[in-house]
Design a protein around this motif. Structure first.
Motif, PDB file in Angstrom:
ATOM      1  N   LYS A   1      -3.898  -0.521  -4.632  1.00 22.65           N
ATOM      2  CA  LYS A   1      -4.138   0.371  -5.763  1.00 22.65           C
ATOM      3  C   LYS A   1      -4.280   1.791  -5.235  1.00 22.65           C
ATOM      4  O   LYS A   1      -5.016   2.029  -4.280  1.00 22.65           O
ATOM      5  N   THR A   2      -3.561   2.725  -5.862  1.00 20.91           N
ATOM      6  CA  THR A   2      -3.640   4.136  -5.479  1.00 20.91           C
ATOM      7  C   THR A   2      -3.857   4.968  -6.728  1.00 20.91           C
ATOM      8  O   THR A   2      -3.159   4.784  -7.728  1.00 20.91           O
TER       9      THR A   2
ATOM     10  N   VAL B   1       3.886  -4.337 -11.093  1.00 21.05           N
ATOM     11  CA  VAL B   1       3.523  -2.931 -10.937  1.00 21.05           C
ATOM     12  C   VAL B   1       2.839  -2.495 -12.229  1.00 21.05           C
ATOM     13  O   VAL B   1       3.417  -2.600 -13.304  1.00 21.05           O
TER      14      VAL B   1
ATOM     15  N   THR C   1      -3.294   5.796 -11.963  1.00 18.37           N
ATOM     16  CA  THR C   1      -3.453   4.710 -10.997  1.00 18.37           C
ATOM     17  C   THR C   1      -2.221   3.832 -11.006  1.00 18.37           C
ATOM     18  O   THR C   1      -1.742   3.442 -12.075  1.00 18.37           O
ATOM     19  N   VAL C   2      -1.711   3.531  -9.832  1.00 13.81           N
ATOM     20  CA  VAL C   2      -0.586   2.609  -9.678  1.00 13.81           C
ATOM     21  C   VAL C   2      -1.091   1.424  -8.860  1.00 13.81           C
ATOM     22  O   VAL C   2      -1.592   1.594  -7.752  1.00 13.81           O
ATOM     23  N   THR C   3      -0.967   0.234  -9.444  1.00 12.38           N
ATOM     24  CA  THR C   3      -1.411  -0.993  -8.793  1.00 12.38           C
ATOM     25  C   THR C   3      -0.195  -1.878  -8.556  1.00 12.38           C
ATOM     26  O   THR C   3       0.620  -2.064  -9.462  1.00 12.38           O
ATOM     27  N   VAL C   4      -0.082  -2.405  -7.344  1.00  9.59           N
ATOM     28  CA  VAL C   4       0.998  -3.339  -7.008  1.00  9.59           C
ATOM     29  C   VAL C   4       0.340  -4.652  -6.603  1.00  9.59           C
ATOM     30  O   VAL C   4      -0.509  -4.673  -5.715  1.00  9.59           O
TER      31      VAL C   4
ATOM     32  N   VAL D   1       8.530   2.266  -6.701  1.00 13.22           N
ATOM     33  CA  VAL D   1       7.810   1.189  -6.010  1.00 13.22           C
ATOM     34  C   VAL D   1       8.790   0.120  -5.544  1.00 13.22           C
ATOM     35  O   VAL D   1       8.739  -0.349  -4.405  1.00 13.22           O
TER      36      VAL D   1
ATOM     37  N   THR E   1       0.845  -1.203   0.000  1.00 14.72           N
ATOM     38  CA  THR E   1       0.000   0.000   0.000  1.00 14.72           C
ATOM     39  C   THR E   1       0.876   1.248   0.000  1.00 14.72           C
ATOM     40  O   THR E   1       0.636   2.187  -0.772  1.00 14.72           O
TER      41      THR E   1
ATOM     42  N   SER F   1       2.559   1.541  -3.486  1.00 19.85           N
ATOM     43  CA  SER F   1       1.670   2.055  -4.542  1.00 19.85           C
ATOM     44  C   SER F   1       1.420   3.541  -4.357  1.00 19.85           C
ATOM     45  O   SER F   1       1.349   4.298  -5.326  1.00 19.85           O
TER      46      SER F   1
ATOM     47  N   GLU G   1      -2.986  -7.147  -3.225  1.00 19.54           N
ATOM     48  CA  GLU G   1      -3.060  -6.048  -4.194  1.00 19.54           C
ATOM     49  C   GLU G   1      -3.297  -4.738  -3.477  1.00 19.54           C
ATOM     50  O   GLU G   1      -4.069  -4.669  -2.517  1.00 19.54           O
TER      51      GLU G   1
END
Length: 124
Positions: A115-116, A71, A88-91, A55, A31, A34, A113
């Motif tokens: 997501k930001t 990522v 949006t950045v998802t890890v 990241v 979290t 991201s 997961e």
């Protein structure tokens, strides 16, 4: 005699606490990663490579294997989001790759997961 009856349940409980504790810790780390990636992505001149490296720095500093993480930056490249547009950045990371136990008992097939989404800080 009593210990032989209670020991399996006791060890199951201990290993479960270790596994769920690690899951909560890794979820918090991804979290934060991201969020840091999204902060980097909304700046002028941001690139997907720069976001991914930001990241990965957070993941590596927290001893989470960054090679196991996916990522995803959307839109790719981040500059495709116009003024005030969301990036949006998802890890994502499979828990089996970051577990402290050799074979996770409960969460082995789980993918963590985070997501930001943030709005671009560009000049019109």
């Amino acid at each position: 005699m009593e210990f032989a009856i209670v020991a399996p349940l006791f060890f199951l409980l201990i290993f479960g606490m270790i596994e769920y504790g690690r899951m909560v810790m890794v979820q918090q780390v991804i979290t934060n990663a991201s969020r840091e990636g999204a902060r980097r992505a909304v700046l002028d001149g941001a690139t997907t490579t720069g976001v991914v490296s930001a990241v990965n720095e957070i993941l590596d500093s927290a001893a989470v294997d960054s090679d196991a993480a996916d990522v995803i930056v959307s839109p790719d490249p981040p500059e495709n989001a116009g003024f005030g547009g969301a990036v949006t950045v998802t890890v994502q990371i499979p828990f089996a790759k970051v577990s402290w136990l050799p074979s996770p008992m409960y969460l082995g097939s789980t993918t963590l997961e985070a997501k930001t989404a943030m709005r671009r800080e560009t000049v019109q």
